[in-house]
Design a protein around this motif. Structure first.
Motif, PDB file in Angstrom:
ATOM      1  N   UNK A 186     -27.822  -7.076 -20.160  1.00 18.32           N
ATOM      2  CA  UNK A 186     -27.370  -7.538 -18.843  1.00 18.32           C
ATOM      3  C   UNK A 186     -26.724  -8.912 -18.987  1.00 18.32           C
ATOM      4  N   UNK A 187     -25.457  -9.035 -18.594  1.00 17.49           N
ATOM      5  CA  UNK A 187     -24.791 -10.329 -18.547  1.00 17.49           C
ATOM      6  C   UNK A 187     -24.783 -10.830 -17.106  1.00 17.49           C
ATOM      7  N   UNK A 188     -25.175 -12.100 -16.914  1.00 19.36           N
ATOM      8  CA  UNK A 188     -25.123 -12.735 -15.606  1.00 19.36           C
ATOM      9  C   UNK A 188     -23.772 -13.444 -15.484  1.00 19.36           C
ATOM     10  N   UNK A 189     -23.031 -13.156 -14.399  1.00 21.52           N
ATOM     11  CA  UNK A 189     -21.670 -13.666 -14.309  1.00 21.52           C
ATOM     12  C   UNK A 189     -21.390 -14.304 -12.955  1.00 21.52           C
ATOM     13  N   UNK A 190     -20.449 -15.250 -12.991  1.00 23.00           N
ATOM     14  CA  UNK A 190     -19.851 -15.800 -11.776  1.00 23.00           C
ATOM     15  C   UNK A 190     -18.550 -15.050 -11.534  1.00 23.00           C
ATOM     16  N   UNK A 191     -18.432 -14.453 -10.367  1.00 21.51           N
ATOM     17  CA  UNK A 191     -17.265 -13.688  -9.963  1.00 21.51           C
ATOM     18  C   UNK A 191     -16.453 -14.529  -8.985  1.00 21.51           C
ATOM     19  N   UNK A 192     -15.211 -14.945  -9.344  1.00 22.43           N
ATOM     20  CA  UNK A 192     -14.413 -15.752  -8.409  1.00 22.43           C
ATOM     21  C   UNK A 192     -14.178 -15.080  -7.062  1.00 22.43           C
ATOM     22  N   UNK A 193     -14.362 -13.761  -6.987  1.00 22.61           N
ATOM     23  CA  UNK A 193     -14.202 -13.074  -5.706  1.00 22.61           C
ATOM     24  C   UNK A 193     -15.404 -13.246  -4.783  1.00 22.61           C
ATOM     25  N   UNK A 194     -16.517 -13.759  -5.320  1.00 20.56           N
ATOM     26  CA  UNK A 194     -17.766 -13.823  -4.545  1.00 20.56           C
ATOM     27  C   UNK A 194     -18.387 -15.210  -4.673  1.00 20.56           C
ATOM     28  N   UNK A 195     -17.932 -16.183  -3.891  1.00 20.37           N
ATOM     29  CA  UNK A 195     -18.471 -17.552  -3.991  1.00 20.37           C
ATOM     30  C   UNK A 195     -19.989 -17.590  -3.824  1.00 20.37           C
ATOM     31  N   UNK A 196     -20.642 -18.322  -4.719  1.00 23.91           N
ATOM     32  CA  UNK A 196     -22.069 -18.573  -4.590  1.00 23.91           C
ATOM     33  C   UNK A 196     -22.982 -17.475  -5.073  1.00 23.91           C
ATOM     34  N   UNK A 197     -22.439 -16.338  -5.511  1.00 28.94           N
ATOM     35  CA  UNK A 197     -23.279 -15.207  -5.902  1.00 28.94           C
ATOM     36  C   UNK A 197     -23.323 -15.033  -7.415  1.00 28.94           C
ATOM     37  N   UNK A 198     -24.462 -14.551  -7.903  1.00 30.05           N
ATOM     38  CA  UNK A 198     -24.585 -14.144  -9.303  1.00 30.05           C
ATOM     39  C   UNK A 198     -24.465 -12.625  -9.364  1.00 30.05           C
ATOM     40  N   UNK A 199     -23.558 -12.155 -10.192  1.00 25.76           N
ATOM     41  CA  UNK A 199     -23.387 -10.715 -10.366  1.00 25.76           C
ATOM     42  C   UNK A 199     -23.653 -10.344 -11.821  1.00 25.76           C
ATOM     43  N   UNK A 200     -23.672  -9.037 -12.101  1.00 30.38           N
ATOM     44  CA  UNK A 200     -24.041  -8.568 -13.436  1.00 30.38           C
ATOM     45  C   UNK A 200     -23.010  -7.590 -13.992  1.00 30.38           C
ATOM     46  N   UNK A 201     -22.848  -7.675 -15.293  1.00 29.84           N
ATOM     47  CA  UNK A 201     -22.129  -6.669 -16.066  1.00 29.84           C
ATOM     48  C   UNK A 201     -23.124  -6.161 -17.091  1.00 29.84           C
ATOM     49  N   UNK A 202     -23.412  -4.870 -17.070  1.00 32.23           N
ATOM     50  CA  UNK A 202     -24.501  -4.296 -17.858  1.00 32.23           C
ATOM     51  C   UNK A 202     -23.958  -3.262 -18.839  1.00 32.23           C
ATOM     52  N   UNK A 203     -24.255  -3.457 -20.116  1.00 33.28           N
ATOM     53  CA  UNK A 203     -23.943  -2.448 -21.136  1.00 33.28           C
ATOM     54  C   UNK A 203     -25.206  -1.621 -21.323  1.00 33.28           C
ATOM     55  N   UNK A 204     -25.120  -0.330 -21.049  1.00 37.03           N
ATOM     56  CA  UNK A 204     -26.304   0.525 -21.044  1.00 37.03           C
ATOM     57  C   UNK A 204     -26.093   1.749 -21.945  1.00 37.03           C
ATOM     58  N   UNK A 205     -27.143   2.103 -22.679  1.00 36.45           N
ATOM     59  CA  UNK A 205     -27.144   3.328 -23.466  1.00 36.45           C
ATOM     60  C   UNK A 205     -28.023   4.362 -22.781  1.00 36.45           C
ATOM     61  N   UNK A 206     -27.497   5.570 -22.626  1.00 36.86           N
ATOM     62  CA  UNK A 206     -28.234   6.636 -21.968  1.00 36.86           C
ATOM     63  C   UNK A 206     -27.775   7.979 -22.518  1.00 36.86           C
ATOM     64  N   UNK A 207     -28.749   8.789 -22.939  1.00 37.43           N
ATOM     65  CA  UNK A 207     -28.462  10.125 -23.474  1.00 37.43           C
ATOM     66  C   UNK A 207     -27.454  10.072 -24.617  1.00 37.43           C
TER      67      UNK A 207
END
Length: 280
Positions: free
Chosen positions: A223-244
């Motif tokens: 899970x990467x915690x990111x600042x998105x310039x489209x969303x002031x003040x919010x922390x968003x995530x970019x997640x690399x996931x392995x499944x099946x």
């Protein structure tokens, strides 16, 4: 591991909720901008767009006809498409199209410029919070910083976007793992990482850049915690996931169909095709 100062670090590489964790003291509400990544066009913006997107438009002029040619006629169609694209790329048609298409959009974004300026201000320990800066006063420097990120990243944006049109989903796990390692190494060293986000939306300009300031790593996900310039003040995530036995990139950034038509980055909500570190 070298850290810039103790005040920059919330948690060094250690144990987080999932496993190894590294989190920098970057707060999107303080160290990101207080305004959203939404601008209306001026002539100066259009001049920058024509200049900086010239190489990208030529790449699209070659890549898109080749892509269409291959889908219609296999190898022979690919060669015909490449020839058509090469002819377009040396003409004056594409720069004119860039400006013409841009004027059809009521607004545009400078996400790369905002990400890079926020990164540099935080790493240089400016005393004034970035969130207190004013949009219009920053506009000229944001254009310059946007140009820097375009020059640094457009070949990779184009490469991954073209691949995503042919092969939906993550198409190179090794490449993705390598980019994740680069991002984590930068964060471990006390530096922010600018991530280029690519999806399979048919619009080649529907890409995005964000600032990664931390991560949690586990056996089957990062899970990467990111600042998105489209969303002031919010922390968003970019997640690399392995499944099946497969690898996916998931996110809580807006992706998928837009109400007014078209797509945010990807055709599928909560999904990305590729993530890479912008080399700045």
């Amino acid at each position: 591991m070298t850290m810039p100062s103790s005040s920059k670090v919330v948690a060094e590489r250690g144990t987080g909720n999932f496993g190894p964790q590294s989190l920098l003291d970057f707060d999107p509400a303080r160290d990101g901008f207080g305004f959203a990544n939404l601008f209306t066009w001026t002539e100066e913006d259009l001049d920058m767009l024509r200049s900086e997107l010239g190489p990208l438009s030529k790449g699209l002029g070659i890549g898109v006809p080749a892509l269409v040619g291959r889908s219609l006629g296999g190898r022979r169609g690919l060669l015909v498409g490449l020839a058509t694209g090469a002819a377009l790329s040396i003409s004056n048609i594409l720069p004119k199209l860039v400006g013409g298409v841009a004027r059809k959009w009521p607004t545009f974004g400078l996400c790369g410029g905002m990400a890079l300026l926020a990164k540099e201000r935080w790493e240089r320990t400016h005393h004034q919070p970035t969130s207190e800066l004013h949009r219009e006063a920053l506009r000229p420097i944001l254009r310059l910083y946007q140009a820097r990120t375009i020059r640094a990243s457009w070949p990779r944006f184009l490469k991954y976007w073209l691949r995503a049109q042919v092969t939906p989903g993550v198409f190179s796990v090794d490449e993705l793992d390598a980019e994740a390692e680069i991002a984590m190494a930068q964060i471990d060293a006390g530096r922010l990482a600018i991530l280029g986000l690519v999806g399979d939306a048919p619009d080649p300009f529907a890409t995005h850049q964000v600032v990664a300031f931390g991560y949690d790593e586990a056996l089957d996900r990062t899970d990467f915690y990111v600042y998105d310039p489209n969303a002031p003040g919010r922390t968003r995530r970019v997640v690399i996931r392995e499944k099946d036995g497969k690898t996916f990139i998931e996110t809580d950034l807006p992706t998928g169909p837009k109400k007014e038509g078209g797509y945010h980055i990807s055709k599928t909500t909560g999904s990305l095709s590729m993530m890479f570190v912008v080399p700045l």
